[in-house]
Design an enzyme around this catalytic site. Sequence first.
Site, PDB file in Angstrom:
ATOM      1  N   HIS A 125      39.726  34.744  40.993  1.00 39.81           N
ATOM      2  CA  HIS A 125      40.194  36.123  40.859  1.00 39.81           C
ATOM      3  C   HIS A 125      39.914  36.648  39.449  1.00 39.81           C
ATOM      4  O   HIS A 125      39.363  37.743  39.279  1.00 39.81           O
ATOM      5  CB  HIS A 125      41.696  36.186  41.172  1.00 39.81           C
ATOM      6  CG  HIS A 125      42.288  37.550  41.027  1.00 39.81           C
ATOM      7  ND1 HIS A 125      42.655  38.315  42.100  1.00 39.81           N
ATOM      8  CD2 HIS A 125      42.585  38.292  39.929  1.00 39.81           C
ATOM      9  CE1 HIS A 125      43.149  39.464  41.673  1.00 39.81           C
ATOM     10  NE2 HIS A 125      43.120  39.473  40.352  1.00 39.81           N
ATOM     11  N   GLU A 126      40.292  35.873  38.434  1.00 43.88           N
ATOM     12  CA  GLU A 126      40.101  36.332  37.050  1.00 43.88           C
ATOM     13  C   GLU A 126      38.618  36.413  36.688  1.00 43.88           C
ATOM     14  O   GLU A 126      38.196  37.352  36.015  1.00 43.88           O
ATOM     15  CB  GLU A 126      40.859  35.437  36.076  1.00 43.88           C
ATOM     16  CG  GLU A 126      42.366  35.435  36.268  1.00 43.88           C
ATOM     17  CD  GLU A 126      43.000  36.814  36.372  1.00 43.88           C
ATOM     18  OE1 GLU A 126      42.498  37.780  35.746  1.00 43.88           O
ATOM     19  OE2 GLU A 126      44.010  36.940  37.085  1.00 43.88           O
ATOM     20  N   CYS A 144      47.019  42.534  42.099  1.00 43.82           N
ATOM     21  CA  CYS A 144      46.361  42.630  40.801  1.00 43.82           C
ATOM     22  C   CYS A 144      46.969  43.769  39.985  1.00 43.82           C
ATOM     23  O   CYS A 144      47.301  44.826  40.547  1.00 43.82           O
ATOM     24  CB  CYS A 144      44.868  42.886  41.034  1.00 43.82           C
ATOM     25  SG  CYS A 144      43.879  42.984  39.557  1.00 43.82           S
ATOM     26  N   HIS A 176      36.875  39.558  37.767  1.00 45.86           N
ATOM     27  CA  HIS A 176      37.038  40.688  36.835  1.00 45.86           C
ATOM     28  C   HIS A 176      35.916  40.699  35.801  1.00 45.86           C
ATOM     29  O   HIS A 176      35.450  41.756  35.394  1.00 45.86           O
ATOM     30  CB  HIS A 176      38.381  40.616  36.113  1.00 45.86           C
ATOM     31  CG  HIS A 176      39.524  41.129  36.910  1.00 45.86           C
ATOM     32  ND1 HIS A 176      39.651  42.445  37.289  1.00 45.86           N
ATOM     33  CD2 HIS A 176      40.626  40.495  37.388  1.00 45.86           C
ATOM     34  CE1 HIS A 176      40.774  42.602  37.967  1.00 45.86           C
ATOM     35  NE2 HIS A 176      41.387  41.432  38.046  1.00 45.86           N
TER      36      HIS A 176
END
Length: 169
Positions: A134-135, A92, A138
């Site tokens: 994953h995104e 990342c 965030h």
Amino acid sequence: MGDPRLLVPARQVERFDTPELDALVADMDDTMKALNGAGLAAPQIGVALQVAIFGVEWNPRYPEAEPVPYTVLINPVLEPVGSEMEDGWEGCLSVPGMRGLVPRYRNLRYRGRDARGRPIDRTASGFHARVVQHECDHLAGILYPMRIRDLRNFGFNEELFPGQDLQDE
């Protein structure tokens, strides 16, 4: 990692099809492309809004990965399809120089809106599903190391993968 802005859940976008939203998406797109990334979330560039972009046609950092359609995903809702999990190595931009083995749902349905406010409703699997999760993490204030089950599978790129030129996602 350590920036408190990355640990706070992002706010929902309330207005679509605006010059401000277009500018944010353009900035995110430029940043993602400049870093040869597969995705980027607004909190990673200091904007606490639920905006993520992702997409891969072919990328030397992911030579085995299937293509992922370029997507602007706003106010996402994720729903696992089944319970099958899959471990995969992730890195990342917010955790530079490191990789970790992260469990993710293998199959996923995701919904949200694009920058014009049009609905998005897709199912994904494999690498595509991993990138979305994953995104979207965030946007919830979660960094991938928080998902690692065994910290023996977390470390510096050059230690885990000697001789490989791994850049950060």
